[in-house]
Design a protein around this motif. Structure first.
Motif, PDB file in Angstrom:
ATOM      1  N   PRO A 119      23.978   4.473 -74.727  1.00 54.07           N
ATOM      2  CA  PRO A 119      22.968   4.404 -73.671  1.00 54.07           C
ATOM      3  C   PRO A 119      21.647   5.013 -74.116  1.00 54.07           C
ATOM      4  CG  PRO A 119      24.478   6.207 -73.239  1.00 54.07           C
ATOM      5  CD  PRO A 119      25.018   5.477 -74.446  1.00 54.07           C
ATOM      6  N   GLU A 120      20.554   4.518 -73.540  1.00 52.77           N
ATOM      7  CA  GLU A 120      19.247   5.100 -73.820  1.00 52.77           C
ATOM      8  C   GLU A 120      19.132   6.427 -73.092  1.00 52.77           C
ATOM      9  OE1 GLU A 120      14.750   3.882 -72.607  1.00 52.77           O
ATOM     10  OE2 GLU A 120      15.924   2.372 -73.670  1.00 52.77           O
ATOM     11  N   PHE A 121      18.645   7.446 -73.775  1.00 55.70           N
ATOM     12  CA  PHE A 121      18.528   8.763 -73.167  1.00 55.70           C
ATOM     13  C   PHE A 121      17.300   8.803 -72.258  1.00 55.70           C
ATOM     14  CE2 PHE A 121      20.543   9.946 -77.372  1.00 55.70           C
ATOM     15  CZ  PHE A 121      21.812  10.037 -76.840  1.00 55.70           C
ATOM     16  N   PRO A 122      17.492   9.049 -70.979  1.00 57.13           N
ATOM     17  CA  PRO A 122      16.351   9.076 -70.054  1.00 57.13           C
ATOM     18  C   PRO A 122      15.559  10.367 -70.209  1.00 57.13           C
ATOM     19  CG  PRO A 122      18.360   9.672 -68.893  1.00 57.13           C
ATOM     20  CD  PRO A 122      18.775   9.307 -70.296  1.00 57.13           C
ATOM     21  N   PRO A 123      14.313  10.364 -69.805  1.00 60.03           N
ATOM     22  CA  PRO A 123      13.528  11.613 -69.818  1.00 60.03           C
ATOM     23  C   PRO A 123      14.233  12.690 -69.013  1.00 60.03           C
ATOM     24  CG  PRO A 123      12.105   9.720 -69.434  1.00 60.03           C
ATOM     25  CD  PRO A 123      13.505   9.212 -69.361  1.00 60.03           C
ATOM     26  N   GLY A 124      14.212  13.927 -69.545  1.00 62.52           N
ATOM     27  CA  GLY A 124      14.884  15.034 -68.894  1.00 62.52           C
ATOM     28  C   GLY A 124      16.303  15.253 -69.378  1.00 62.52           C
ATOM     29  N   ARG A 125      16.810  14.321 -70.219  1.00 67.95           N
ATOM     30  CA  ARG A 125      18.183  14.451 -70.721  1.00 67.95           C
ATOM     31  C   ARG A 125      18.245  15.568 -71.751  1.00 67.95           C
ATOM     32  NH1 ARG A 125      23.109  14.692 -70.796  1.00 67.95           N
ATOM     33  NH2 ARG A 125      24.516  13.044 -71.434  1.00 67.95           N
ATOM     34  N   HIS A 126      19.259  16.453 -71.644  1.00 69.29           N
ATOM     35  CA  HIS A 126      19.442  17.524 -72.613  1.00 69.29           C
ATOM     36  C   HIS A 126      20.239  16.983 -73.804  1.00 69.29           C
ATOM     37  CE1 HIS A 126      17.794  20.358 -69.831  1.00 69.29           C
ATOM     38  NE2 HIS A 126      18.736  20.139 -68.931  1.00 69.29           N
ATOM     39  N   VAL A 127      19.718  17.226 -75.011  1.00 75.69           N
ATOM     40  CA  VAL A 127      20.333  16.706 -76.224  1.00 75.69           C
ATOM     41  C   VAL A 127      20.311  17.762 -77.328  1.00 75.69           C
ATOM     42  CG1 VAL A 127      19.688  14.308 -75.720  1.00 75.69           C
ATOM     43  CG2 VAL A 127      18.123  15.757 -77.039  1.00 75.69           C
ATOM     44  N   LEU A 128      21.008  17.451 -78.415  1.00 79.36           N
ATOM     45  CA  LEU A 128      20.886  18.219 -79.652  1.00 79.36           C
ATOM     46  C   LEU A 128      20.115  17.362 -80.649  1.00 79.36           C
ATOM     47  CD1 LEU A 128      24.521  19.634 -80.090  1.00 79.36           C
ATOM     48  CD2 LEU A 128      22.486  20.930 -79.457  1.00 79.36           C
ATOM     49  N   ALA A 129      19.223  17.980 -81.390  1.00 82.13           N
ATOM     50  CA  ALA A 129      18.443  17.269 -82.401  1.00 82.13           C
ATOM     51  C   ALA A 129      18.535  18.026 -83.721  1.00 82.13           C
ATOM     52  CB  ALA A 129      16.977  17.151 -81.967  1.00 82.13           C
ATOM     53  N   VAL A 130      18.400  17.280 -84.827  1.00 81.04           N
ATOM     54  CA  VAL A 130      18.534  17.863 -86.158  1.00 81.04           C
ATOM     55  C   VAL A 130      17.173  18.303 -86.686  1.00 81.04           C
ATOM     56  CG1 VAL A 130      19.312  17.466 -88.522  1.00 81.04           C
ATOM     57  CG2 VAL A 130      20.502  16.367 -86.621  1.00 81.04           C
ATOM     58  N   TYR A 131      17.105  19.557 -87.169  1.00 73.01           N
ATOM     59  CA  TYR A 131      15.902  19.993 -87.867  1.00 73.01           C
ATOM     60  C   TYR A 131      15.791  19.176 -89.156  1.00 73.01           C
ATOM     61  CZ  TYR A 131      15.147  24.174 -84.999  1.00 73.01           C
ATOM     62  OH  TYR A 131      14.882  25.031 -83.967  1.00 73.01           O
ATOM     63  N   PRO A 132      14.655  18.516 -89.398  1.00 71.60           N
ATOM     64  CA  PRO A 132      14.524  17.701 -90.619  1.00 71.60           C
ATOM     65  C   PRO A 132      14.788  18.521 -91.880  1.00 71.60           C
ATOM     66  CG  PRO A 132      12.692  17.299 -89.103  1.00 71.60           C
ATOM     67  CD  PRO A 132      13.453  18.468 -88.549  1.00 71.60           C
ATOM     68  N   GLY A 133      15.578  17.946 -92.762  1.00 70.03           N
ATOM     69  CA  GLY A 133      15.835  18.568 -94.053  1.00 70.03           C
ATOM     70  C   GLY A 133      16.846  19.692 -94.018  1.00 70.03           C
ATOM     71  N   THR A 134      17.526  19.907 -92.887  1.00 72.53           N
ATOM     72  CA  THR A 134      18.527  20.979 -92.786  1.00 72.53           C
ATOM     73  C   THR A 134      19.783  20.427 -92.120  1.00 72.53           C
ATOM     74  OG1 THR A 134      17.981  21.807 -90.571  1.00 72.53           O
ATOM     75  CG2 THR A 134      16.607  22.576 -92.401  1.00 72.53           C
TER      76      THR A 134
END
Length: 247
Positions: free
Chosen positions: A203-218
């Motif tokens: 599903p497309e993540f709607p605005p306000g959705r809490h997620v985890l994101a990867v720090y680039p290069g780590t």
């Protein structure tokens, strides 16, 4: 023979009790599967004020656990009654075999426990086992820790019995750690698989959705909130800003 009639009647009653417990478990598991489908199709529902989806799901799991424990209890009572009805010689021989094969009995119990699991739980265990060699998101801090730490790790092994992953953080450690890659043993609830590439069901993540994101290069992950969504959803490499929903 006459003295064993009440025992046989009680055994038959307990057998019917087992059938009832299993039917109740099936009904509860159907409700759990419905909740899983609801959360998968509309994960944003838990963000709505007053939504009790997660509370209901927890209650269903508690109910399923209690039913499973009751089933084990009744099964143990049945085994004891059947032992009492067996001839003494046969019963003594059986006990010697059981005592001599304690490890085998434990394996059989584990297999039996797995066979009693709901289809959704068995599928979840199969999915966890299939993640060997894959990269996943892992929470490496304890549940009651003051600060969450999440990393991208590689799955080395999954133990179905303990429901624990053995994972490896492939990024070398700090200098004080000797630059050694860190290994962790984590419960399955601390692991989140990454979405598969080209999976159109994501599903497309709607605005306000809490997620985890990867720090680039780590291999480090950080908690973030979706501000806007692209017109076309693409799944980038996990070495870029991969997003993972937090339930």
């Amino acid at each position: 023979m006459m003295s064993s009639a009440p025992d046989i009647a009680d055994i038959l009653d307990k057998s019917r009790e087992l059938d009832r417990l299993r039917k109740e478990q099936e009904d509860v598991l159907l409700e759990i599967n419905k909740m899983h489908k609801k959360l998968h199709n509309t994960p944003e529902v838990i963000e709505k004020p007053g939504d009790n989806s997660l509370t209901k799901l927890k209650s269903l799991y508690i109910q399923a656990k209690e039913l499973s424990e009751n089933e084990v209890h009744v099964s143990n009572l049945l085994v004891g009654q059947l032992d009492a009805l067996l001839p003494s010689g046969a019963m003594g021989q059986q006990r010697r075999r059981i005592e001599g094969g304690d490890q085998k009995r434990k394996r059989m119990k584990n297999d039996s426990d797995i066979s009693r699991l709901s289809p959704s739980m068995r599928n979840q265990l199969d999915t966890c086992a299939s993640l060997k060699g894959e990269q996943v998101a892992a929470r490496v801090t304890a549940e009651n820790a003051d600060k969450d730490e999440w990393f991208v790790v590689k799955v080395m092994h999954f133990d179905r019995e303990t429901k624990e992953f053995e994972v490896l953080d492939e990024e070398p450690g700090d200098d004080e750690e000797g630059g050694v890659q860190r290994k962790y043993k984590l419960h399955m609830s601390f692991i989140i698989p990454f979405p598969k590439r080209n999976d159109s069901s994501i599903p497309e993540f709607p605005p306000g959705r809490h997620v985890l994101a990867v720090y680039p290069g780590t291999t480090a992950l950080y908690k973030a909130t979706v501000v806007s969504t692209p017109r076309k959803v693409t799944i980038p490499s996990i070495h870029h800003n991969e997003l993972i929903p937090i339930l």
